[in-house]
Structures are given as structure tokens and as C-alpha cells.
Design a protein around this motif. Sequence first.
Motif, PDB file in Angstrom:
ATOM      1  N   VAL A 147       0.862  -1.183   0.000  1.00  0.00           N
ATOM      2  CA  VAL A 147       0.000   0.000   0.000  1.00  0.00           C
ATOM      3  C   VAL A 147       0.896   1.230   0.000  1.00  0.00           C
ATOM      4  O   VAL A 147       1.875   1.294   0.757  1.00  0.00           O
ATOM      5  CB  VAL A 147      -0.924   0.030   1.242  1.00  0.00           C
ATOM      6  CG1 VAL A 147      -1.782   1.295   1.229  1.00  0.00           C
ATOM      7  CG2 VAL A 147      -1.797  -1.213   1.298  1.00  0.00           C
ATOM      8  N   SER A 148       0.578   2.195  -0.855  1.00  0.00           N
ATOM      9  CA  SER A 148       1.369   3.426  -0.898  1.00  0.00           C
ATOM     10  C   SER A 148       1.345   4.093   0.467  1.00  0.00           C
ATOM     11  O   SER A 148       0.330   4.108   1.161  1.00  0.00           O
ATOM     12  CB  SER A 148       0.812   4.374  -1.972  1.00  0.00           C
ATOM     13  OG  SER A 148      -0.586   4.544  -1.819  1.00  0.00           O
ATOM     14  N   ASN A 149       2.500   4.640   0.872  1.00  0.00           N
ATOM     15  CA  ASN A 149       2.643   5.151   2.230  1.00  0.00           C
ATOM     16  C   ASN A 149       1.700   6.303   2.553  1.00  0.00           C
ATOM     17  O   ASN A 149       1.366   6.532   3.719  1.00  0.00           O
ATOM     18  CB  ASN A 149       4.093   5.580   2.471  1.00  0.00           C
ATOM     19  CG  ASN A 149       5.012   4.390   2.706  1.00  0.00           C
ATOM     20  OD1 ASN A 149       4.548   3.286   2.978  1.00  0.00           O
ATOM     21  ND2 ASN A 149       6.305   4.603   2.591  1.00  0.00           N
ATOM     22  N   GLU A 150       1.262   7.057   1.537  1.00  0.00           N
ATOM     23  CA  GLU A 150       0.354   8.177   1.799  1.00  0.00           C
ATOM     24  C   GLU A 150      -0.964   7.703   2.419  1.00  0.00           C
ATOM     25  O   GLU A 150      -1.602   8.419   3.171  1.00  0.00           O
ATOM     26  CB  GLU A 150       0.054   8.939   0.497  1.00  0.00           C
ATOM     27  CG  GLU A 150       1.220   9.732  -0.054  1.00  0.00           C
ATOM     28  CD  GLU A 150       2.197   8.869  -0.843  1.00  0.00           C
ATOM     29  OE1 GLU A 150       1.976   7.630  -0.937  1.00  0.00           O
ATOM     30  OE2 GLU A 150       3.178   9.418  -1.358  1.00  0.00           O
ATOM     31  N   ARG A 155      -1.183   4.659   4.103  1.00  0.00           N
ATOM     32  CA  ARG A 155      -0.875   3.516   4.956  1.00  0.00           C
ATOM     33  C   ARG A 155      -1.785   3.444   6.179  1.00  0.00           C
ATOM     34  O   ARG A 155      -2.366   2.397   6.479  1.00  0.00           O
ATOM     35  CB  ARG A 155       0.589   3.577   5.404  1.00  0.00           C
ATOM     36  CG  ARG A 155       0.956   2.477   6.400  1.00  0.00           C
ATOM     37  CD  ARG A 155       2.454   2.448   6.646  1.00  0.00           C
ATOM     38  NE  ARG A 155       2.959   3.744   7.094  1.00  0.00           N
ATOM     39  CZ  ARG A 155       4.254   4.022   7.238  1.00  0.00           C
ATOM     40  NH1 ARG A 155       5.158   3.109   6.954  1.00  0.00           N
ATOM     41  NH2 ARG A 155       4.640   5.209   7.665  1.00  0.00           N
ATOM     42  N   ALA A 156      -1.907   4.530   6.919  1.00  0.00           N
ATOM     43  CA  ALA A 156      -2.698   4.518   8.155  1.00  0.00           C
ATOM     44  C   ALA A 156      -4.161   4.238   7.874  1.00  0.00           C
ATOM     45  O   ALA A 156      -4.809   3.438   8.572  1.00  0.00           O
ATOM     46  CB  ALA A 156      -2.537   5.848   8.888  1.00  0.00           C
ATOM     47  N   ILE A 200      -0.346  -7.092   9.904  1.00  0.00           N
ATOM     48  CA  ILE A 200       1.020  -6.832  10.354  1.00  0.00           C
ATOM     49  C   ILE A 200       1.783  -6.077   9.278  1.00  0.00           C
ATOM     50  O   ILE A 200       1.734  -6.451   8.106  1.00  0.00           O
ATOM     51  CB  ILE A 200       1.762  -8.148  10.674  1.00  0.00           C
ATOM     52  CG1 ILE A 200       0.991  -8.955  11.719  1.00  0.00           C
ATOM     53  CG2 ILE A 200       3.188  -7.875  11.149  1.00  0.00           C
ATOM     54  CD1 ILE A 200       1.539 -10.347  11.928  1.00  0.00           C
ATOM     55  N   GLU A 201       2.487  -5.004   9.680  1.00  0.00           N
ATOM     56  CA  GLU A 201       3.358  -4.291   8.749  1.00  0.00           C
ATOM     57  C   GLU A 201       4.699  -5.022   8.699  1.00  0.00           C
ATOM     58  O   GLU A 201       5.395  -5.127   9.706  1.00  0.00           O
ATOM     59  CB  GLU A 201       3.553  -2.844   9.191  1.00  0.00           C
ATOM     60  CG  GLU A 201       2.286  -2.010   9.114  1.00  0.00           C
ATOM     61  CD  GLU A 201       2.543  -0.532   9.427  1.00  0.00           C
ATOM     62  OE1 GLU A 201       3.699  -0.084   9.276  1.00  0.00           O
ATOM     63  OE2 GLU A 201       1.581   0.148   9.824  1.00  0.00           O
ATOM     64  N   ARG A 202       5.064  -5.524   7.501  1.00  0.00           N
ATOM     65  CA  ARG A 202       6.261  -6.329   7.362  1.00  0.00           C
ATOM     66  C   ARG A 202       7.499  -5.507   6.994  1.00  0.00           C
ATOM     67  O   ARG A 202       8.571  -5.693   7.551  1.00  0.00           O
ATOM     68  CB  ARG A 202       6.039  -7.427   6.325  1.00  0.00           C
ATOM     69  CG  ARG A 202       5.247  -8.614   6.849  1.00  0.00           C
ATOM     70  CD  ARG A 202       5.970  -9.239   8.027  1.00  0.00           C
ATOM     71  NE  ARG A 202       5.274 -10.431   8.540  1.00  0.00           N
ATOM     72  CZ  ARG A 202       5.626 -11.035   9.646  1.00  0.00           C
ATOM     73  NH1 ARG A 202       6.641 -10.583  10.358  1.00  0.00           N
ATOM     74  NH2 ARG A 202       4.972 -12.097  10.068  1.00  0.00           N
ATOM     75  N   THR A 203       7.386  -4.630   6.011  1.00  0.00           N
ATOM     76  CA  THR A 203       8.542  -3.849   5.585  1.00  0.00           C
ATOM     77  C   THR A 203       8.069  -2.600   4.860  1.00  0.00           C
ATOM     78  O   THR A 203       6.891  -2.462   4.527  1.00  0.00           O
ATOM     79  CB  THR A 203       9.464  -4.683   4.669  1.00  0.00           C
ATOM     80  OG1 THR A 203      10.685  -3.979   4.433  1.00  0.00           O
ATOM     81  CG2 THR A 203       8.797  -4.969   3.329  1.00  0.00           C
ATOM     82  N   ASP A 204       9.014  -1.694   4.618  1.00  0.00           N
ATOM     83  CA  ASP A 204       8.723  -0.415   3.968  1.00  0.00           C
ATOM     84  C   ASP A 204       9.863  -0.140   2.994  1.00  0.00           C
ATOM     85  O   ASP A 204      11.032  -0.146   3.386  1.00  0.00           O
ATOM     86  CB  ASP A 204       8.633   0.679   5.035  1.00  0.00           C
ATOM     87  CG  ASP A 204       8.236   2.030   4.457  1.00  0.00           C
ATOM     88  OD1 ASP A 204       8.587   2.313   3.304  1.00  0.00           O
ATOM     89  OD2 ASP A 204       7.603   2.817   5.177  1.00  0.00           O
TER      90      ASP A 204
END
Length: 225
Positions: A59-62, A64-65, A81-85
Motif C-alpha cells: 500500500v502506498s505510504n500516503e 498507509r494509516a 502486520i506491517e512487514r517492511t517499507d
Amino acid sequence: MDSSGEAPRPDESHMVIADVTVPAHAFELGRVFENVPNARVELERIVPIDGGRMPLIWVSNEERAEARASLEASSATSSVIERTDDGDRTLFEVRWTEDPDGLVSILEETNAKLLEGTGIGEGWDLRIQFDGRPALRAFRDKCTEADIRVLLRRIYNPHVPRNMSLISGEQREAIVLAFEHGYFEVPRRTSAMELGEMLGISDNAFSQRLRRGLSALVETTLLHQ
């Protein structure tokens, strides 16, 4: 043409890959992201685990939340779960509480493999691999029966060397994963440790799997032309 004067029919048992567009409401993940219309979602793959399905999605970081909140709010998810960025996108691991429905169940019934998926708002662009054209027709028929509108954008028959069986499914997965995440780029965009985590193995195990897969790939595609 054959002796009857008719052009031979293509081998319908040959693997085909289709690029299709389906509405978001056709499967649970699409319905979840209808609540985040501006998010660009990229489906990494769907992995069978403990009888269920665990999608890995970027998912694009803009967004994400907002995307995480929508996933966690769904009654169909048990964990997010957030795995990596990678700087622009975040990789989420999602586990479902329910059996697959809609499009996912049709993919399983026709033994199709979802290779890629990208969703923005109301529609999803998917790349799907089928065992042959009969399987593709069965997929379309089942979608019609389920009232899922499918737009077929492209279909093609990839060329696969006959001796590609020398490469195991795990080795192929490691090679494709490394390529998609920039492991072969200079400088690298990811590490063996991060890729190993995505597969649930150590960085050393991933490196060995990758080297063996690349060795088999060279042997099957470059040494026996």
C-alpha cells in the motif's frame, strides 16, 4: 493447414496468462479497500497457511494509516502486520477469519494462479495464470454465474522451456521475489534478510535457494539453446 484443408487449432492445454479487470466488490480484499478510494494497492501473492489465505499486499505510504485501519476494522481479518517499507510503499501481511469467497473461491475451483493484482478504488487489474484455455473459459463461466463482471484486456501464451522442471517452485518464487523487490538492482532496494522474512525463512536459506534457482535457470535457458 492439415490434410483436411483446415488450419490446425492451437493447443488448448498450453498454459495461458490473462490480464483482467474486475470490480472491487468481487472479493473481500477489494471490498475492504472500497473504503480507501485513493489508495493504490498491489497484491504480492496469496499464500495458503493453516487452511486459510494470507495475502501480502503493498500500500502506498500516503494511505498507509487509512488502509491499515480499514483492514483492521473488517470482520474478515484476524490480524494485520506491517512487514517492511521500501520508502514509497508498506508491505502488509493479512490473515483472514473466513473462508475465501467470490473471486478467490473461483480462482481455487479453476486451479488458477493469481500472479499480480493492483487496485485503485472500484476496480482491480489482475494477472492470472491458467492451465489452458478450457480453464480460462471455466473461470469466465463461473464469474458470470456469480454475477462478477470480468473485462478481459489481454491473453497470451508464455513460452516456457521444456526443461524448466529443473527449477523448483520454491526456487522460482525466490527468483521472482528478488527481481520484483529490486534485489538485482544497483544499488539493491532490499536485502536477503528482508526477502527471507517474506518467505518465513532465514537470510542464509533464502540466499542458498536463490543461488540454486539461478544456477538451474542458467542451465535450462542459456546452456541448452
